[in-house]
Design an enzyme around this catalytic site. Structure first.
Site, PDB file in Angstrom:
ATOM      1  CG  HIS A  92      -1.702   1.171   1.515  1.00  0.00           C
ATOM      2  ND1 HIS A  92      -3.075   1.167   1.537  1.00  0.00           N
ATOM      3  CD2 HIS A  92      -1.337   2.447   1.805  1.00  0.00           C
ATOM      4  CE1 HIS A  92      -3.509   2.385   1.822  1.00  0.00           C
ATOM      5  NE2 HIS A  92      -2.473   3.186   1.996  1.00  0.00           N
ATOM      6  CD  GLU A  93       2.238   3.861   3.593  1.00  0.00           C
ATOM      7  OE1 GLU A  93       2.771   4.885   3.132  1.00  0.00           O
ATOM      8  OE2 GLU A  93       1.107   3.865   4.099  1.00  0.00           O
ATOM      9  CG  HIS A 138       0.473   6.101  -0.753  1.00  0.00           C
ATOM     10  ND1 HIS A 138      -0.653   6.635  -1.318  1.00  0.00           N
ATOM     11  CD2 HIS A 138       0.061   5.517   0.403  1.00  0.00           C
ATOM     12  CE1 HIS A 138      -1.691   6.373  -0.537  1.00  0.00           C
ATOM     13  NE2 HIS A 138      -1.288   5.694   0.508  1.00  0.00           N
ATOM     14  CG  ASP A 192      -4.195   7.042   1.829  1.00  0.00           C
ATOM     15  OD1 ASP A 192      -3.242   7.765   2.184  1.00  0.00           O
ATOM     16  OD2 ASP A 192      -4.167   5.808   1.865  1.00  0.00           O
TER      17      ASP A 192
HETATM   18 ZN    ZN Z   1      -2.247   5.222   2.344  1.00  0.00          ZN
END
Ligand code: ZN
Length: 364
Positions: free
Chosen positions: A68-69, A72, A170
């Site tokens: 997930h990170e 980004h 987010d």
């Molecule tokens: Zn996030």
């Protein structure tokens, strides 16, 4: 940060484990081992199998937080933002970026990439689980299949939770980007923060109403995060439009290294500043502040020289630097002032007080 442990790097970004993470991983494994199916492996025999599956599920869960990170970070990098590191914390991951991409569309895509990744991982895992049990119903209670179910549902929750339209989630960033198409970045942040706070209050009330204290707790986390985001954005944008030379003190009052501390006390009393550059002719030798004086016992002040107590490692900025950069320096080094130096010549001083005053005046 020494409270984190580097475990490797991906795409040139160092990946770190925070100390809380090292504690929470076994905790998650333990919770999985005592939770009944389908959200745990309680009752699975033999116990070694139960604990092995619990450990695998927690490790894979945190691997998906990392993905997930990374999603980004991947987009942020493409937009030219430098990523210092990714740290995995108690409640997920944090990507340390130098700054957020401020073009509305870019920030929205970057913010959306994380939850999207979680939702994709979640959907794939849930689909695999459904496929496995439907193609082989006799094995529907096979605990190995449960790993897919747990990973799938947790990732879906993670993805959807992060899409809540509230900072520091987010979704808050996505919302700000949408607002920023129609108004300034600061105003857009303010709007998004207000929505987030409203949301947090509703969540807290709902939690108290149904008697679940997790909701007020998460609400508090959202409320504080939203306020912090608004403040740091205001500081960044406001001070980003100002040059150091426009707000620095130009008539610098300096002292010499051979002055005694006792004389310096008298000097501070007259001039009323709390810190002074120490100059020998035109050369900047160091900086001395009121805090340095406090370290010297009263009786030793007449025989102690400024050169004995001054800080020689002077932190400076050029006069055409942005005031926001000076602020970051002052905050990160935890100092009261920076020297403004052009071509090795001292041209001014910028203090924390100067910056705070400027902020107050601009934000009124
Ligand atoms: Zn996030």
């Amino acid at each position: 940060m020494n409270s984190s442990l580097k475990i490797g790097s991906v795409m040139g970004i160092p990946i770190k484990l925070h100390i809380t993470f090292v504690l929470v991983l076994p905790m998650f494994a333990y919770i999985f081992s005592i939770n009944p199916q389908p959200f745990g492996f309680a009752g699975v025999e033999p116990p070694t199998m139960r604990y092995a599956l619990s450990a695998v599920a927690s490790i894979l869960l945190f691997a998906s937080v990392l993905l997930h990170e990374l999603a980004h970070s991947y987009l942020a990098k493409r937009y030219g933002v430098k990523i210092d590191s990714i740290t995995l914390f108690l409640f997920g991951g944090v990507s340390a970026m130098e700054e957020m991409p401020k073009k509305p569309g870019q920030e929205a895509k970057m913010a959306f990439a994380g939850p999207l990744t979680s939702i994709i991982i979640g959907s794939i895992c849930v689909s695999i689980h459904i496929y496995l049990i439907s193609s082989n119903p006799s094995l529907s209670l096979n605990p190995v299949y449960l790993v897919f179910w747990i990973l799938g549902s947790m990732n879906l929750i993670l993805g959807i939770f992060n899409l809540l339209p509230a900072f520091p989630m987010d979704g808050g960033r996505v919302l700000r980007s949408l607002y920023a198409r129609k108004m300034s970045y600061v105003k857009a942040t303010h709007r998004a923060v207000s929505v987030g706070k409203f949301f947090a209050i509703l969540m807290a009330i709902f939690g108290i109403f149904v008697g679940n204290l997790w909701f007020p707790l998460i609400a508090l986390f959202i409320y504080v995060g939203a306020s912090e985001e608004e403040q740091s954005t205001q500081t960044d944008v406001t001070l980003g439009s100002i040059r150091v030379k426009d707000i620095m003190t130009k008539n610098v009052v300096s002292v010499t290294p051979s002055m005694t501390v006792e004389d310096l006390v008298q000097f501070i009393f007259e001039k009323k500043h709390m810190g002074y550059p120490v100059m020998e002719r035109d050369n900047l030798k160091g900086i001395v502040t009121f805090t340095d004086i406090e370290q010297v016992p009263y009786l030793e002040r007449p025989i102690t020289l400024i050169s004995d107590i001054m800080t020689t490692n002077v932190i400076s900025v050029p006069s055409n630097a942005q005031a926001s950069d000076a602020m970051k320096l002052i905050v990160s080094k935890n100092i009261g002032r920076v020297m403004v130096v052009d071509n090795e010549l001292l041209v001014g001083i910028l203090s924390r007080t100067d910056l705070v005053r400027t902020l107050k005046l601009r934000l009124e």
